[in-house]
Design a protein around this motif. Structure first.
Motif, PDB file in Angstrom:
ATOM      1  N   TYR A 118       0.836  -1.227   0.090  1.00 48.52           N
ATOM      2  CA  TYR A 118       0.125   0.084  -0.010  1.00 48.52           C
ATOM      3  C   TYR A 118       0.803   1.003  -0.056  1.00 48.52           C
ATOM      4  CZ  TYR A 118      -3.091   3.701   1.647  1.00 48.52           C
ATOM      5  OH  TYR A 118      -3.909   4.786   1.539  1.00 48.52           O
ATOM      6  N   TYR A 119       1.915   1.322   0.830  1.00 48.09           N
ATOM      7  CA  TYR A 119       2.731   2.406   0.671  1.00 48.09           C
ATOM      8  C   TYR A 119       3.605   2.464  -0.485  1.00 48.09           C
ATOM      9  CZ  TYR A 119       1.377   2.694   5.621  1.00 48.09           C
ATOM     10  OH  TYR A 119       0.655   2.910   6.900  1.00 48.09           O
ATOM     11  N   LEU A 120       4.118   1.269  -0.888  1.00 48.23           N
ATOM     12  CA  LEU A 120       4.777   1.747  -2.090  1.00 48.23           C
ATOM     13  C   LEU A 120       3.888   2.086  -3.529  1.00 48.23           C
ATOM     14  CD1 LEU A 120       7.048  -1.487  -2.783  1.00 48.23           C
ATOM     15  CD2 LEU A 120       7.693   0.725  -2.639  1.00 48.23           C
ATOM     16  N   ILE A 163       7.630  10.040  -4.594  1.00 48.19           N
ATOM     17  CA  ILE A 163       8.888  10.238  -4.724  1.00 48.19           C
ATOM     18  C   ILE A 163       9.718   9.536  -3.711  1.00 48.19           C
ATOM     19  CG2 ILE A 163      11.061  11.628  -4.807  1.00 48.19           C
ATOM     20  CD1 ILE A 163       9.609  13.023  -6.844  1.00 48.19           C
ATOM     21  N   LEU A 164      10.627   8.403  -3.616  1.00 47.72           N
ATOM     22  CA  LEU A 164      11.334   8.081  -2.374  1.00 47.72           C
ATOM     23  C   LEU A 164      12.777   8.517  -2.465  1.00 47.72           C
ATOM     24  CD1 LEU A 164      10.807   4.138  -3.336  1.00 47.72           C
ATOM     25  CD2 LEU A 164       9.516   5.780  -1.872  1.00 47.72           C
ATOM     26  N   GLU A 165      13.292   8.748  -1.225  1.00 51.49           N
ATOM     27  CA  GLU A 165      14.744   9.489  -1.078  1.00 51.49           C
ATOM     28  C   GLU A 165      15.608   8.261  -1.578  1.00 51.49           C
ATOM     29  OE1 GLU A 165      13.285  11.528   2.956  1.00 51.49           O
ATOM     30  OE2 GLU A 165      15.182  10.354   2.869  1.00 51.49           O
ATOM     31  N   ASN A 166      16.918   8.885  -1.621  1.00 53.00           N
ATOM     32  CA  ASN A 166      17.713   7.909  -2.399  1.00 53.00           C
ATOM     33  C   ASN A 166      18.486   6.314  -1.700  1.00 53.00           C
ATOM     34  OD1 ASN A 166      17.833   9.450  -4.602  1.00 53.00           O
ATOM     35  ND2 ASN A 166      19.277  10.833  -3.599  1.00 53.00           N
ATOM     36  N   VAL A 199      17.501   3.377  -0.532  1.00 49.11           N
ATOM     37  CA  VAL A 199      17.314   2.442   0.757  1.00 49.11           C
ATOM     38  C   VAL A 199      17.333   1.024   0.466  1.00 49.11           C
ATOM     39  CG1 VAL A 199      15.536   1.791   2.193  1.00 49.11           C
ATOM     40  CG2 VAL A 199      15.855   3.919   1.803  1.00 49.11           C
ATOM     41  N   SER A 200      18.311   0.226   1.155  1.00 46.59           N
ATOM     42  CA  SER A 200      18.505  -1.190   0.637  1.00 46.59           C
ATOM     43  C   SER A 200      17.331  -1.849   0.942  1.00 46.59           C
ATOM     44  CB  SER A 200      19.552  -1.760   1.657  1.00 46.59           C
ATOM     45  OG  SER A 200      19.693  -2.895   1.369  1.00 46.59           O
ATOM     46  N   PRO A 201      16.775  -2.837  -0.177  1.00 45.36           N
ATOM     47  CA  PRO A 201      15.648  -3.585   0.209  1.00 45.36           C
ATOM     48  C   PRO A 201      15.460  -4.854   1.004  1.00 45.36           C
ATOM     49  CG  PRO A 201      16.639  -4.176  -1.812  1.00 45.36           C
ATOM     50  CD  PRO A 201      17.467  -2.932  -1.152  1.00 45.36           C
ATOM     51  N   PRO A 223      13.004  -4.230  -5.835  1.00 46.30           N
ATOM     52  CA  PRO A 223      11.453  -4.116  -6.485  1.00 46.30           C
ATOM     53  C   PRO A 223      11.508  -3.096  -7.577  1.00 46.30           C
ATOM     54  CG  PRO A 223      10.939  -3.507  -4.431  1.00 46.30           C
ATOM     55  CD  PRO A 223      12.573  -3.899  -4.316  1.00 46.30           C
ATOM     56  N   PHE A 224      10.694  -2.953  -8.543  1.00 40.41           N
ATOM     57  CA  PHE A 224      10.864  -2.406  -9.802  1.00 40.41           C
ATOM     58  C   PHE A 224      10.683  -0.649  -9.387  1.00 40.41           C
ATOM     59  CE2 PHE A 224       7.986   0.334 -12.066  1.00 40.41           C
ATOM     60  CZ  PHE A 224       8.957   0.693 -13.424  1.00 40.41           C
ATOM     61  N   LEU A 225       9.887  -0.258  -8.399  1.00 37.12           N
ATOM     62  CA  LEU A 225       9.813   1.074  -8.354  1.00 37.12           C
ATOM     63  C   LEU A 225      10.981   1.477  -7.592  1.00 37.12           C
ATOM     64  CD1 LEU A 225       8.649   3.922  -8.684  1.00 37.12           C
ATOM     65  CD2 LEU A 225       7.054   3.334  -6.387  1.00 37.12           C
ATOM     66  N   ILE A 226      11.427   1.062  -6.691  1.00 34.80           N
ATOM     67  CA  ILE A 226      12.827   1.447  -6.329  1.00 34.80           C
ATOM     68  C   ILE A 226      14.110   1.130  -6.806  1.00 34.80           C
ATOM     69  CG2 ILE A 226      14.598   0.770  -4.353  1.00 34.80           C
ATOM     70  CD1 ILE A 226      12.147  -0.031  -2.360  1.00 34.80           C
ATOM     71  N   ARG A 227      14.033   0.243  -7.861  1.00 34.11           N
ATOM     72  CA  ARG A 227      14.998  -0.092  -8.851  1.00 34.11           C
ATOM     73  C   ARG A 227      14.987   0.896  -9.791  1.00 34.11           C
ATOM     74  NH1 ARG A 227      13.506  -4.562 -10.238  1.00 34.11           N
ATOM     75  NH2 ARG A 227      12.930  -4.347 -12.454  1.00 34.11           N
TER      76      ARG A 227
END
Length: 549
Positions: A27-29, A34-37, A39-41, A428-432
């Protein structure tokens, strides 16, 4: 005092330890704009990163490739002409100020270019986009299944999705810059909101340019990656592009441009050679195994140095070159070309020389392919290649760790690893996507300063040596995603699990790289942290060099 301490004191670069993010609620994803730079998954992505906090330079930006191309099939030359070759080297977020940010090097929570918080404008934008979507596509446009099925077949053919007027779109979303628009588009794809994603792609098509500034050029490649992901064509682009593929001589010239205008290749060659030289300074019989020997250019200066070393040259120098068909195409022939070139040089320098060609992927290498002999001092070199090996997240065979265990069983005197300092393996896709956006923003800006904006050689070099990696990271998953970078902290864990210990670097290694960087833009940074070298552009770590035994 050790060179690493001197360098750290002079540059004000600090070590940052990465925290782990065990799980992000979907849900949060889906609601993160915009995510900050960086964060290790997962916990396995922990590692050290360099802090360039003393440098107040801004982040860089990227761009490149025609945004209007349809990448759903390879029969369109305009769609793929810039994506025909893998580059020899191929960069997550939280809502808090986390230290687990491998490529954010200021002491504040992010950077003006690296992210922004969700604001009332964002909510207003979502409302306006929905309003626009309904007015243009009809009240049923939020039914995802019917649209998804049309994409699954290849090209987008849903008759309800008509082309929209650019002026109307521009009027509705005037606040968005290129970076924000790319992130919103990736967010829409992550949320499976395909109609909104299509709207953003049309907007992006008017914002990107293969011949623009770095952000516009990178945006063009990222847009093609997003399109390929939406149309399920990413694998075809990465694996089977033949449309307007450059000839061997052309590809070699493009690679040569990158080699000359940015120090990423030379950083790998120079640091590894300095390490190998020191480890082998008194050895009579030397065997070097290179798992991506490419043109063999790295060993030309090393052969010169071995010929002039105190006590005389070695009694025998053996080099085993591992390589695949990609480099073979660039060379215009097999590994025998490399062997002949190096043999001629060694003979001219009075060094007895043998070359062994192992024409195969690193995944295929077994001990018998390497022809190890008793009595020789062994060095193993991994230049920007280990991230191509699939790991446990892809296959139970886990060739990444298998290969490291194999090398350990050979009892090498030294192993050198050079990799991009980026975290895209298991993200995951968005973070990548955000990591890729950040990392290649830095890379494209570093390339941009070396040549004029309209330099056609630089444009072609970006298209043929960088773009394909970007598309692969954005568009592909599973076995089809070949570009899987990890941070140095993760490589440390893998090396230790394979039984290696760190090989401390002397001041001469960092000195050699510093001398190299004198020929390049002053925004390149070098820092030694925990016995490894970090090459950075402004406040972003780009590559690392480490040694093991």
């Amino acid at each position: 005092m050790r060179a690493s301490q001197n360098s750290q004191a002079s540059s004000g670069i600090h070590e940052m330890h990465h925290q782990s993010v065990q799980k992000i609620d979907p849900y949060y994803l889906s609601h993160l704009h915009i995510l900050e730079n960086n964060v290790s998954p997962d916990a396995s992505s922990q590692g050290n990163s360099v802090n360039f906090s003393s440098f107040k330079d801004q982040f860089f930006t990227l761009e490149s490739f025609p945004a209007t191309a349809d990448l759903s099939a390879c029969n369109s030359p305009s769609a793929v002409s810039g994506l025909s070759s893998r580059s020899p080297f191929s960069p997550q977020g939280s809502q808090s100020c986390s230290s687990d940010q491998p490529h954010s090097f200021d002491n504040t929570c992010g950077s003006p270019q690296s992210g922004c918080s969700v604001t009332d404008d964002d909510n207003e934008l979502k409302y306006k986009l929905k309003e626009l979507e309904i007015s243009l596509l009809g009240p049923e446009s939020d039914i995802v299944d019917s649209c998804y099925c049309s994409f699954r077949g290849g090209a987008h053919q849903d008759a309800s999705v008509a082309r929209w007027n650019w002026n109307q779109v521009a009027e509705m979303i005037p606040r968005l810059n290129l970076r924000d628009t790319l992130i919103h588009c990736a967010q829409a794809i992550h949320d499976s909101d395909l109609n909104v994603a299509t709207l953003f792609m049309d907007v992006l098509g008017k914002m990107v340019s293969v011949s623009g500034d770095p952000a516009q050029r990178l945006g063009a490649y990222l847009l093609e990656g997003l399109r390929a992901r939406l149309e399920r064509s990413g694998s075809a682009i990465y694996k089977a592009l033949k449309c307007e593929e450059p000839t061997s001589s052309e590809l070699m010239s493009y690679m040569s441009v990158l080699f000359q205008i940015c120090p990423y290749f030379k950083f790998a060659y120079t640091s590894a050679n300095a390490i190998i030289w020191e480890a082998m300074v008194n050895e009579p019989i030397i065997h070097i195994i290179d798992f991506q020997i490419a043109q063999g250019s790295q060993y030309i200066p090393l052969i010169h140095d071995l010929a002039n070393r105190p006590g005389g040259p070695p009694v025998l120098l053996r080099i085993t070159g591992v390589d695949d068909s990609q480099s073979s195409h660039a060379r215009g022939g097999g590994l025998q070309i490399v062997g002949q070139k190096l043999a001629q040089l060694a003979q001219s320098k009075g060094i007895p020389f043998q070359f062994h060609a192992a024409a195969m992927s690193g995944c295929e290498v077994e001990r018998s392919n390497l022809r190890i002999r008793p009595g020789e001092a062994l060095a193993v070199n991994f230049p920007y290649v280990l991230h191509h090996m699939p790991d446990e997240s892809v296959s139970t065979q886990n060739h990444r760790d298998r290969l490291l265990r194999l090398v350990k069983s050979l009892s090498p005197k030294v192993v050198t690893i050079v990799e991009q300092e980026s975290n895209t393996n298991t993200s995951p896709f968005l973070i990548r996507f955000l990591e890729t956006l950040d990392y290649y923003t830095a890379m494209f800006e570093s390339i941009d300063v070396a040549r004029s904006r309209d330099d056609k050689q630089r444009i072609r070099a970006e298209q043929h040596c960088v773009a394909r990696d970007i598309v692969n990271m954005v568009a592909c998953e599973g076995f089809e995603r070949i570009e899987r970078h990890e941070l140095l902290g993760k490589w440390r864990m893998r090396m230790k699990m394979a039984g290696f210990t760190s090989y401390p670097l002397s001041s001469s290694v960092s000195g050699a790289v510093k001398n190299l960087l004198r020929d390049f833009n002053g925004n390149y940074r070098l820092q030694e942290v925990d016995g490894s070298l970090y090459l950075g552009w402004k406040n972003r770590a780009m590559a690392t060099s480490s040694a093991w035994r």
